[in-house]
Design a protein around this motif. Structure first.
Motif, PDB file in Angstrom:
ATOM      1  N   GLU A  86      32.786  37.450  10.644  1.00 25.88           N
ATOM      2  CA  GLU A  86      33.119  36.866  11.944  1.00 25.88           C
ATOM      3  C   GLU A  86      32.368  37.563  13.076  1.00 25.88           C
ATOM      4  N   ASP A  87      32.187  36.809  14.158  1.00 22.98           N
ATOM      5  CA  ASP A  87      31.691  37.369  15.405  1.00 22.98           C
ATOM      6  C   ASP A  87      32.897  37.764  16.254  1.00 22.98           C
ATOM      7  N   LYS A  88      32.850  38.968  16.772  1.00 20.80           N
ATOM      8  CA  LYS A  88      34.012  39.492  17.483  1.00 20.80           C
ATOM      9  C   LYS A  88      33.620  39.928  18.885  1.00 20.80           C
ATOM     10  N   VAL A  89      34.491  39.659  19.843  1.00 16.07           N
ATOM     11  CA  VAL A  89      34.288  40.094  21.221  1.00 16.07           C
ATOM     12  C   VAL A  89      35.530  40.862  21.658  1.00 16.07           C
ATOM     13  N   TYR A  90      35.304  41.904  22.442  1.00 17.04           N
ATOM     14  CA  TYR A  90      36.402  42.726  22.949  1.00 17.04           C
ATOM     15  C   TYR A  90      36.535  42.490  24.447  1.00 17.04           C
ATOM     16  N   ILE A  91      37.755  42.200  24.873  1.00 16.92           N
ATOM     17  CA  ILE A  91      38.048  41.962  26.286  1.00 16.92           C
ATOM     18  C   ILE A  91      38.922  43.115  26.775  1.00 16.92           C
ATOM     19  N   VAL A  92      38.374  43.926  27.665  1.00 18.89           N
ATOM     20  CA  VAL A  92      39.058  45.118  28.155  1.00 18.89           C
ATOM     21  C   VAL A  92      39.723  44.772  29.480  1.00 18.89           C
ATOM     22  N   SER A  93      41.036  44.924  29.546  1.00 17.23           N
ATOM     23  CA  SER A  93      41.800  44.553  30.737  1.00 17.23           C
ATOM     24  C   SER A  93      42.136  45.798  31.550  1.00 17.23           C
ATOM     25  N   SER A  94      41.626  45.844  32.789  1.00 14.45           N
ATOM     26  CA  SER A  94      41.943  46.951  33.702  1.00 14.45           C
ATOM     27  C   SER A  94      41.990  46.385  35.111  1.00 14.45           C
ATOM     28  N   SER A  95      41.600  47.169  36.110  1.00 22.01           N
ATOM     29  CA  SER A  95      41.589  46.700  37.484  1.00 22.01           C
ATOM     30  C   SER A  95      40.510  47.456  38.249  1.00 22.01           C
ATOM     31  N   ASP A  96      40.437  47.205  39.552  1.00 25.35           N
ATOM     32  CA  ASP A  96      39.463  47.884  40.405  1.00 25.35           C
ATOM     33  C   ASP A  96      40.053  49.096  41.107  1.00 25.35           C
ATOM     34  N   ARG A  97      41.352  49.321  40.978  1.00 22.45           N
ATOM     35  CA  ARG A  97      42.024  50.360  41.744  1.00 22.45           C
ATOM     36  C   ARG A  97      42.172  51.642  40.937  1.00 22.45           C
ATOM     37  N   LYS A 173      29.503  33.783  21.884  1.00 15.51           N
ATOM     38  CA  LYS A 173      30.030  33.195  20.660  1.00 15.51           C
ATOM     39  C   LYS A 173      30.915  34.212  19.941  1.00 15.51           C
ATOM     40  N   PHE A 174      32.117  33.779  19.588  1.00 23.07           N
ATOM     41  CA  PHE A 174      33.021  34.680  18.875  1.00 23.07           C
ATOM     42  C   PHE A 174      34.010  33.863  18.045  1.00 23.07           C
ATOM     43  N   ASP A 175      34.419  34.454  16.937  1.00 23.81           N
ATOM     44  CA  ASP A 175      35.470  33.883  16.104  1.00 23.81           C
ATOM     45  C   ASP A 175      36.819  34.515  16.398  1.00 23.81           C
ATOM     46  N   THR A 176      36.796  35.779  16.829  1.00 22.24           N
ATOM     47  CA  THR A 176      38.020  36.485  17.182  1.00 22.24           C
ATOM     48  C   THR A 176      37.774  37.256  18.468  1.00 22.24           C
ATOM     49  N   ALA A 177      38.687  37.103  19.418  1.00 21.05           N
ATOM     50  CA  ALA A 177      38.646  37.866  20.661  1.00 21.05           C
ATOM     51  C   ALA A 177      39.813  38.839  20.665  1.00 21.05           C
ATOM     52  N   THR A 178      39.521  40.110  20.851  1.00 21.54           N
ATOM     53  CA  THR A 178      40.553  41.140  20.893  1.00 21.54           C
ATOM     54  C   THR A 178      40.714  41.601  22.333  1.00 21.54           C
ATOM     55  N   ILE A 179      41.883  41.331  22.892  1.00 22.62           N
ATOM     56  CA  ILE A 179      42.187  41.719  24.271  1.00 22.62           C
ATOM     57  C   ILE A 179      42.917  43.058  24.236  1.00 22.62           C
TER      58      ILE A 179
END
Length: 290
Positions: A86-97, A173-179
């Motif tokens: 699979e193609d995998k993408v990582y989504i990193v959740s943070s902020s600007d503060r 392109k991704f098959d799985t996105a990990t947040i």
């Protein structure tokens, strides 16, 4: 003649000797004391502001958790698993503060750990400038997309939908996105947690997915909704953790400022008493010499 020769050194001591050095030290201590008191007032005000924001963020978080748990249940009930190669993408959740401790470092470290365990990834998407700066140190070439202007207020579902649509249309392109987001555990604790979002192909390949009887078009639309909903869940949960961490950080800073004020006040009083004692000794010595 003897008295005259002794009077001159005493006058020099009174004008340029120990007294001048003590007075200079006292002025420096007083300036630092006033600066720390002002900083303590600022951190106390920021703590009060963060306290009011925490309650609002927690209410929004409880609502987002309900929808997030519903989104995660369909993957669990359908026994959805990642595809092979699979193609995998990582989504990193943070902020600007900032000014909230190591909360942004936690998601960056968790993302690096997951990438090292998986061995490869198709890219990284960063929500917030704080995590972007940290991920750029080790994975600058893997960052394909980033978002800013995050963290000023409670995230909305419309913002999550805009982010999800931008990711979809950007050509990643991704098959799985990990947040990876900060899960709110308590008022003083949080933990970096991943959420997996699967592609329609992975959902079709699941063992128990046939029970849902979805058309391809419906599945595509529903998959986009799940993607946006999970991004919203991560943003809101991370926002609540950030406000709680900021309140704790400002509380600790205010406490530390108070302790420093107490120590500097004691040092100031001791230095002032020593300067007065030195002046009295000089005056008595001069009077005795005269």
């Amino acid at each position: 003649m003897f008295a005259a020769t002794r009077a001159q050194p005493i006058a020099n001591v009174l004008s340029t000797g120990v007294q001048a050095r003590n007075m200079g030290t006292l002025r420096e201590i007083q300036l630092r004391l006033n600066a720390i008191k002002n900083i303590g007032k600022i951190t106390k005000s920021m703590k009060m502001i963060a306290s009011t924001k925490v309650s609002k963020a927690q209410r929004a978080m409880e609502s987002a958790r309900t929808y997030g748990a519903s989104s995660a249940s369909i993957y669990k009930n359908a026994n959805t698993v990642p595809l092979e190669n699979e193609d995998k993408v990582y989504i990193v959740s943070s902020s600007d503060r900032g000014l909230c401790g190591g909360i942004h470092s936690s998601v960056a470290k968790a993302t690096r750990r997951l990438i090292a365990e998986d061995g490869s990834s198709s890219g990284i998407v960063v929500l917030g400038d704080k995590a972007k700066n940290q991920m750029s140190r080790t994975h600058r070439g893997d960052i394909q997309l980033s978002f800013n202007q995050i963290g000023k207020a409670i995230p909305t579902f419309a913002e999550a939908c805009a982010a999800a649509d931008t990711i979809k249309t950007s050509g990643i392109k991704f098959d799985t996105a990990t947040i990876i987001y900060n899960e709110f555990t308590s008022a003083i604790a949080y933990e970096a947690t991943p959420i997996n979002v699967y592609s329609p192909e992975a959902m079709k390949a699941a063992d128990a997915f046939a029970a849902y009887e979805m058309d391809d078009e419906v599945l595509e639309n529903y998959n986009e909704f799940l993607f946006a909903n999970n991004i919203y869940w991560g943003l809101v949960e991370g926002h609540a953790s950030e406000m709680s961490a900021k309140r704790t950080a400002m509380e600790n800073a205010t406490k530390n400022a108070g302790e420093m004020v107490d120590r500097l006040t004691m040092t100031y009083n001791r230095s002032r008493q020593a300067a007065i004692t030195s002046e009295l000794v000089d005056i008595i010595t001069g009077a005795s010499a005269l």
